[in-house]
Design a protein around this motif. Structure first.
Motif: not given
Lengths: 323, 323
Positions: B59, B63, B67, B116, B119-121
């Motif tokens: 990831q 980038q 998911l 969250t 942030n987890q992209k």
DNA sequence: TTGTAGGCGTTATCAG
DNA sequence: CTGATAACGCCTACAA
């Protein structure tokens, strides 16, 4: 127009005139390692810019995440959502986050999910297994990722489990029905498939009744009339034991056929909601406590993760009630 | 004993006598960029060692993740699990994975989760919003992360949405009941809270009936007898419209009080399962199609992600049926 | 067809 | 109290 260059810790650092190390410290709460002044400055800047960390980078650096994966065998059971809520209730106070996956009652899907969960390096795993294969799971434990099984066991005593007293409570219920005058039980369930819960319940029934009939159904494509034909309806002393609540509800709602004045209750089974109670206020069912099971599982997980006790293996039984 | 040094792409590379670049290429399926020989070698080694990539590292480098986050307002509604299954059914064919979060009908929880998730992209977000606040969501779209709202809209036309025709179908149903002879409607719902679905349904009712009564309940701690008192039961021409299926089921199961020979159906509402039909085979309810809604949402998401069409904004309405 | 090396965003060690 | 800087594991131009 492209002011949306994502900001990183470097941006925050330069904007504050400090090094990234300091920002990182601030982010991780080591406020005692810096002057109140810089802390205040950082606080301000971070709030203004709405900066948040890239979780992937954090994970890579820290080698751990704060996400706990929950793999439900099939989320359309109310049982799943309830124990998930139980899990989350415990996790959240420790700053962990629960995420839910759905195996869809399919072993292939389950292993695919286990694979990605493994790669994502979650902090822990709560698994309601559909397959009885240990291999995938061992990858986790070998890696030091705690795993706890919920609802179902896969029979290697090396994992933490939170289950219910399937055998005993079923036996207890059956003795009750035996006393009431029933002499045979018809069990309606999805395919047993070595799933421990189902195996134990059937065993509980057979430990009391000599005569039992097992009907395996596919609740996805249920042939309701076909089912009716298989049932030994003419015998008023034939008890119906339904292992799947959805099905139980369906039968209860159509239970006119099943009424026999001399036999007060012709149908029973395991339930997760109050709905069967609404349908048949005077009937007795076996009630589980999924929320509590989830919370318990999460607590085991938390002591393994937070207290750094990887060896902490527990097999816990949350009793169900027949009432 | 500690043979569990986690293996990395470097290990695989050295073991195969090639560079990490080659391994990486193999891992990413660019098999045409290498000899069949090395490909075969790599395949063998990777299988033997059971090597899998560290998703966080992938990831960080790429980038992006594979998911897709799904934020349900409350997973204990059957509606949620059903549309989640719809979403997954589409995602999986494209190699994406759906993960489910539970806002628990709480705006604070929702924003924490959004944080969250951001942030987890994640690659995308399907949101059944509980708050009507845009801000959190804009962070996603600004970052190029596609978002689609499901079930509920928050009234800024800039987002993709998949909803149902709440107003029309409710109006249609109400006209039917008006013809039957009812002259008043009592609406039982959880607090409206600006939630679009509820607002639209109430509007649909009021567009037909001049007299309506609104009772807001907390389905967590439901005071059933208190509710009964509030109901205008004595009036046989008072229709009960229940916006929450769980509650509807409960009322149906206790509907003896509500029987009035001259009024064929005293209760109706929105449903997601067949259970109300079991309880009242001849009643008509408003049925949604959550699975289809989920699948549709996922399709929108996929065209934004895979087809690289970030501007692809769709507002789709999946009609519900009154029958 | 293959290798080299810089970069992704943070953390953490070790100096200062 | 603060700052360099080497990891963390993988990807991807750019070279060869």
């Amino acid at each position: 127009m492209d002011k949306n260059k994502k900001l990183t810790i470097v941006d925050v650092a330069t904007k504050a005139g400090v090094s990234t190390a300091t920002v990182s410290r601030y982010l991780n709460g080591q406020l005692n390692q810096m002057s109140e002044k810089t802390a205040a400055k950082l606080k301000k800047i971070i709030e203004e810019t709405a900066y948040t960390r890239n979780a992937a980078a954090v994970q890579l650096a820290k080698q751990k995440s704060n996400l706990v994966a929950v793999l439900a065998s099939n989320i359309d059971e109310y049982f799943s959502s309830e124990y998930f809520k139980g899990i989350v209730s415990i996790l959240s106070v420790q700053g962990f986050i629960g995420v839910l996956f759905d195996s869809n009652s399919d072993t292939a899907t389950e292993s695919a999910l286990l694979e990605t969960v493994y790669n994502q390096k979650f902090a822990g795993l709560v698994l309601q297994p559909v397959s009885t294969d240990h291999n995938l799971i061992e990858k986790f434990t070998n890696d030091g990722v705690p795993v706890v099984l919920i609802d179902r066991d896969i029979g290697n005593g090396k994992l933490s489990t939170v289950t219910t007293n399937n055998f005993q409570v079923t036996k207890f219920a059956m003795e009750n029905f035996l006393d009431t005058g029933f002499n045979k039980v018809t069990i309606i369930t999805e395919p047993i498939n070595h799933i421990s819960t189902r195996v134990e319940r059937v065993a509980g029934i057979r430990s009391v009744f000599d005569h039992s009939q097992l009907i395996e159904v596919d609740s996805e494509h249920l042939d309701f009339s076909g089912l009716s034909n298989d049932l030994d309806i003419s015998n008023p002393k034939n008890l119906l034991f339904v292992l799947k609540e959805r099905l139980l509800i369906q039968l209860l709602a159509n239970s006119d056929v099943l009424n026999a004045p001399q036999m007060p209750q012709r149908i029973t089974g395991f339930i997760d909601t109050n709905i069967p109670k609404y349908l048949a206020p005077n009937y007795k069912f076996i009630q589980q406590s999924p929320f509590l099971m989830g919370a318990t599982a999460a607590e085991i997980l938390m002591t393994q993760i937070s207290e750094k006790q990887p060896e902490y293996i527990k097999q816990i039984v949350i009793p169900s009630k027949f009432e």
